[in-house]
Write a protein that holds these residues in place. Structure first.
Motif, PDB file in Angstrom:
ATOM      1  N   CYS A  91      50.039-172.250  39.553  1.00  4.98           N
ATOM      2  CA  CYS A  91      50.516-171.596  40.767  1.00  4.98           C
ATOM      3  C   CYS A  91      50.057-170.135  40.807  1.00  4.98           C
ATOM      4  CB  CYS A  91      52.049-171.660  40.836  1.00  4.98           C
ATOM      5  SG  CYS A  91      52.699-171.891  42.514  1.00  4.98           S
ATOM      6  N   GLU A  92      49.702-169.581  39.657  1.00  2.00           N
ATOM      7  CA  GLU A  92      49.192-168.213  39.626  1.00  2.00           C
ATOM      8  C   GLU A  92      47.934-168.070  40.473  1.00  2.00           C
ATOM      9  OE1 GLU A  92      47.843-164.795  36.360  1.00  2.00           O
ATOM     10  OE2 GLU A  92      48.912-166.604  35.716  1.00  2.00           O
ATOM     11  N   HIS A  95      48.904-167.314  43.881  1.00  2.04           N
ATOM     12  CA  HIS A  95      49.366-165.919  44.013  1.00  2.04           C
ATOM     13  C   HIS A  95      48.211-164.938  44.130  1.00  2.04           C
ATOM     14  CE1 HIS A  95      53.007-167.464  41.464  1.00  2.04           C
ATOM     15  NE2 HIS A  95      52.966-167.997  42.679  1.00  2.04           N
ATOM     16  N   CYS A  98      48.648-161.781  41.724  1.00  2.00           N
ATOM     17  CA  CYS A  98      49.988-161.172  41.640  1.00  2.00           C
ATOM     18  C   CYS A  98      50.754-161.593  40.386  1.00  2.00           C
ATOM     19  CB  CYS A  98      50.807-161.515  42.880  1.00  2.00           C
ATOM     20  SG  CYS A  98      50.277-160.647  44.363  1.00  2.00           S
ATOM     21  N   CYS A 102      56.443-166.714  40.903  1.00  2.00           N
ATOM     22  CA  CYS A 102      56.451-167.062  42.335  1.00  2.00           C
ATOM     23  C   CYS A 102      57.315-166.083  43.127  1.00  2.00           C
ATOM     24  CB  CYS A 102      56.975-168.485  42.523  1.00  2.00           C
ATOM     25  SG  CYS A 102      55.935-169.765  41.778  1.00  2.00           S
ATOM     26  N   HIS A 105      55.498-162.767  43.562  1.00  2.00           N
ATOM     27  CA  HIS A 105      54.461-162.939  44.588  1.00  2.00           C
ATOM     28  C   HIS A 105      55.061-162.920  45.980  1.00  2.00           C
ATOM     29  CE1 HIS A 105      52.056-165.787  47.193  1.00  2.00           C
ATOM     30  NE2 HIS A 105      51.225-164.777  47.008  1.00  2.00           N
ATOM     31  N   ARG A 109      54.053-160.275  48.688  1.00  2.00           N
ATOM     32  CA  ARG A 109      53.490-160.742  49.961  1.00  2.00           C
ATOM     33  C   ARG A 109      54.259-160.161  51.138  1.00  2.00           C
ATOM     34  NH1 ARG A 109      48.740-162.802  51.547  1.00  2.00           N
ATOM     35  NH2 ARG A 109      48.687-163.944  49.575  1.00  2.00           N
ATOM     36  N   TYR A 158      54.288-169.031  52.077  1.00  2.00           N
ATOM     37  CA  TYR A 158      53.775-169.030  50.706  1.00  2.00           C
ATOM     38  C   TYR A 158      54.825-169.497  49.708  1.00  2.00           C
ATOM     39  CZ  TYR A 158      49.307-166.766  51.667  1.00  2.00           C
ATOM     40  OH  TYR A 158      48.031-166.497  52.101  1.00  2.00           O
ATOM     41  N   TYR A 159      56.061-169.035  49.864  1.00  2.00           N
ATOM     42  CA  TYR A 159      57.092-169.420  48.903  1.00  2.00           C
ATOM     43  C   TYR A 159      57.439-170.902  49.050  1.00  2.00           C
ATOM     44  CZ  TYR A 159      60.985-168.922  45.689  1.00  2.00           C
ATOM     45  OH  TYR A 159      61.817-169.048  44.604  1.00  2.00           O
ATOM     46  N   CYS A 162      55.058-172.604  46.902  1.00  2.00           N
ATOM     47  CA  CYS A 162      55.445-172.452  45.483  1.00  2.00           C
ATOM     48  C   CYS A 162      56.651-173.327  45.136  1.00  2.00           C
ATOM     49  CB  CYS A 162      55.761-170.986  45.188  1.00  2.00           C
ATOM     50  SG  CYS A 162      54.308-169.903  45.178  1.00  2.00           S
TER      51      CYS A 162
END
Length: 272
Positions: A91-92, A95, A98, A102, A105, A109, A158-159, A162
């Motif tokens: 998952c990095e 990001h 960042c 999560c 990030h 963001r 984005y979240y 994640c």
């Protein structure tokens, strides 16, 4: 909840189309979303290939160079970008520099998106309202509210990705290779699409209806053809004529139901 629900559902359809069927959106609208999202196109392409089945975890399908070029740019281990070795890619990488968290990030963001939004909204609000100190204050508050809305929209998208990929999805769908393929094949993007539109609650209640009615036609356009054959163009003509009749009737019977510049212009025209 009607206006927020319409807005959230419309935004979910639009964002899904932006990700998987960008040709369904107008080019200028597509470009604006891409600018606001500020995402590496290689990452989008990787998730698209996951959905198409071209990129398959645990198999050598020749897709490694796509994400390995990101690994080179961001100084990550090259094996992160090889789906035959790393299941799933970390998952990095989502990001984009960042770090692995999560949540960090998401905050990062939000801050970047808020700054980007203020650069757009503040000048517009100042030009429209700042005729005196009180007007400047209202312009600043309005710009901050709109920027918070857009920054939250981007952050929730984005979240949501994640959450599906790292925080919640693997615990519900499993951590096996096929489950990871399913998550990156559409579940993670779908989760982001579902969440982002609920940022509408940051906007004033008086604006929610206008914003819902602004995005709803664009969402419908993702489901309907962009162009009709000549023998079916009567459908567009009929919808336009019917819609015009509704608007003109409302202006004549209750002018307050047609708000904004359109209501003022039509009211003046029909009164002459």
């Amino acid at each position: 909840m009607a206006d927020p629900s319409i807005f959230a559902a419309s935004c979910a359809s639009i964002m899904w189309a932006w990700f998987y069927a960008p040709s369904a959106l107008p080019q200028s609208y597509n470009k604006w979303i891409s600018s606001a999202a500020a995402v590496d196109p290689r990452l989008i392409e990787a998730l698209r290939r996951c959905r198409k089945g071209e990129l398959r975890y645990g198999e050598e399908t020749g897709q490694a160079p796509l994400l390995q070029s990101m690994c080179e740019d961001y100084k990550w281990p090259l094996e992160w970008g090889d789906p035959a070795i790393t299941v799933p890619f970390p998952c990095e990488m989502v990001h984009m520099g960042c770090g692995p968290s999560c949540e960090y990030h998401a905050f990062s963001r939000f801050a970047r998106s808020f700054k980007w939004s203020m650069a757009t909204y503040l000048p517009l609000n100042i030009l429209a309202r700042s005729k005196n100190p009180a007007g400047f204050r209202r312009a600043l508050i309005s710009a901050m509210r709109s920027s918070s809305f857009l920054a939250t929209f981007i952050t929730l998208f984005y979240y949501g990705v994640c959450l599906a990929r790292t925080r919640v999805g693997p615990h519900l769908l499993g951590k096996a290779r096929d489950s990871r393929q399913t998550i990156d094949g559409g579940v993670c993007v779908g989760c982001g699409c579902f969440m982002c539109g609920w940022s509408i609650f940051f906007e004033a209640a008086s604006r929610r209806k206008d914003m819902a009615l602004f995005v709803a036609p664009r969402a419908l356009a993702t489901l309907l053809p962009r162009r009709y054959p000549l023998d079916k163009q009567w459908r567009e003509t009929f919808v336009f004529a019917f819609s015009t009749a509704v608007v003109f009737t409302c202006v004549r019977e209750n002018r307050s139901r047609v708000r904004g510049v359109l209501g003022s212009v039509l009211g003046s025209v029909l009164e002459t």
